[in-house]
Design an enzyme around this catalytic site. Structure first.
Site, PDB file in Angstrom:
ATOM      1  N   LYS A 195     -49.085 -90.493  16.976  1.00  0.00           N
ATOM      2  CA  LYS A 195     -49.308 -89.287  18.042  1.00  0.00           C
ATOM      3  C   LYS A 195     -49.815 -90.174  19.172  1.00  0.00           C
ATOM      4  O   LYS A 195     -50.927 -90.935  18.958  1.00  0.00           O
ATOM      5  CB  LYS A 195     -50.521 -88.430  17.234  1.00  0.00           C
ATOM      6  CG  LYS A 195     -50.022 -87.453  16.379  1.00  0.00           C
ATOM      7  CD  LYS A 195     -49.042 -86.595  16.884  1.00  0.00           C
ATOM      8  CE  LYS A 195     -49.560 -85.599  17.934  1.00  0.00           C
ATOM      9  NZ  LYS A 195     -48.603 -84.621  18.008  1.00  0.00           N
TER      10      LYS A 195
ATOM     11  N   HIS B   8     -41.707 -79.144  12.921  1.00  0.00           N
ATOM     12  CA  HIS B   8     -43.230 -79.583  13.607  1.00  0.00           C
ATOM     13  C   HIS B   8     -44.073 -79.020  12.512  1.00  0.00           C
ATOM     14  O   HIS B   8     -43.999 -78.340  11.655  1.00  0.00           O
ATOM     15  CB  HIS B   8     -43.097 -78.915  14.848  1.00  0.00           C
ATOM     16  CG  HIS B   8     -44.426 -78.364  15.315  1.00  0.00           C
ATOM     17  ND1 HIS B   8     -45.234 -77.256  15.149  1.00  0.00           N
ATOM     18  CD2 HIS B   8     -45.209 -79.391  16.046  1.00  0.00           C
ATOM     19  CE1 HIS B   8     -46.431 -77.306  15.773  1.00  0.00           C
ATOM     20  NE2 HIS B   8     -46.477 -78.653  16.496  1.00  0.00           N
TER      21      HIS B   8
END
Length: 368
Positions: free
Chosen positions: A168, A295
């Protein structure tokens, strides 16, 4: 079989460690949970994204569900087609929570798992991606961050057998590249991805093109904002691009294809508005030669079961999916899914194949 009652809760379940992205750091996930009760004494469970605002929409829709058969999903989605127009992602999330609860009812009535009702299993276990954030490094200085995260990632891979790793990212593209280089040096064979959540400027992304190309990324997820920015980056870097931000509804699919903006699109049962929408997305991706992945919005056990049913029955889902499930400290189901060899098992019980622990549901419930 008719729906006679709708119950809604908002829960917050803690995570094992903090999770940091380019726009937030969180220590738990807040979700909306709902139960549809029928006149035949069967309960169907759903769980969807976010808390009080989504729960309020579900409660607003509840009177229209009473007396309706859970089999009437096309009618339900037609009747609520404008909900996302007025409420955006919240509308899709509310519809999806009800959609999943109906599928749970349908599967229980048929005595079959949802995966068999939506196409049948093409895989019995679903591979997950290792999710790595800056919070995983602990209290280290900026200079030590790449080394610390590389060591953490290598330990994750050694413990669980992950073959794909996703960092991330942040609003610091140079820092992200440094971390990626350290992870790549430690794990030369792993499939590596980075997701800055569109926090990188286009010029900075292009400046780092050579460094990014050298990393051998499986794909670069949402480095920049919008279809136009993604198309610019893709045309100049030649790195596969994935999105969970510039194509999140069908109205955006054709513009993205025409612009040449993406190679992989992330589906999500709860962000796209239900199971059928994701099946349609898979068909679109197959038709236009695009990849598809899933996702993760912080699914707990109920919604993870729905994602596993979708992944198990959709051949187009060929990547290790994103899932924050293994990062949670607890769950709402009586038999939580066990991560084995970086995979989760596809439920085989009727409906979603999970049983809700109502004591834990009450424990983690928050006012909504």
């Amino acid at each position: 079989m008719r729906i006679v009652d709708v119950d809604v809760w908002v829960v917050t379940v803690p995570m094992r460690t903090a999770f940091t992205s380019s726009f937030e750091t969180k220590t738990g996930n807040t979700r909306t949970v709902l139960r549809l009760r029928t006149d035949e004494g069967v309960d169907g469970w759903g769980e969807t994204m976010w808390g009080a605002p989504t729960a309020a929409l579900v409660r607003e829709l509840a009177p229209g569900l009473l007396g309706r058969s859970p089999y009437e999903l096309e009618r339900f989605h037609a009747d609520t087609r404008m909900l996302p127009f007025f409420h955006g992602y919240l509308g899709y999330a509310a519809k999806a929570g009800i959609d999943v609860a109906c599928w749970d009812l349908i599967g229980k009535a048929a005595g079959r798992p949802v995966s068999e009702l939506i196409g049948g299993r093409v895989r019995d276990r679903v591979p997950l991606t290792a999710l790595v954030t800056r919070a995983d490094a602990g209290q280290v200085g900026a200079a030590e961050l790449p080394r610390a995260l590389a060591e953490h990632t290598a330990a994750l891979v050694a413990e669980h057998g992950f073959t794909a790793v996703k960092l991330k990212g942040s609003a610091d593209p140079d820092g992200d590249v440094a971390i990626l280089r350290a992870i790549r040096a430690a794990l030369p064979q792993v499939r590596l991805r980075v997701d800055p959540n569109a926090a990188w400027p286009v010029p900075e992304t292009l400046r780092l093109g050579g460094a990014l190309q050298a990393l051998g990324l499986e794909y670069l997820e949402d480095p920049v904002v919008g279809i136009e920015g993604m198309a610019t980056v893709r045309s100049q870097l030649g790195i596969p691009l994935c999105t969970n931000m510039c194509v999140v509804r069908f109205e955006e699919f054709a513009p993205a294809v025409r612009a040449g903006a993406v190679d992989v699109i992330h589906g999500d049962v709860f962000k796209w508005g239900g199971i059928a929408a994701n099946k349609a997305l898979a068909a679109h991706c197959d038709t236009f030669g695009l990849g598809m992945n899933l996702h993760s919005g912080g699914e707990l056990g109920i919604s993870t079961a729905a994602h596993l049913a979708l992944a198990a029955s959709t051949p187009a889902l060929r990547y290790a999916i994103d899932s924050m499930y293994y990062l949670h400290a607890d769950d709402l189901i009586t038999e939580p899914f066990a991560l084995t060899d970086a995979t989760l098992p596809v439920p085989t019980g009727a409906g979603l194949g999970v049983t809700v622990d109502e004591e834990k549901l009450a424990r983690y419930a928050v006012p909504a």
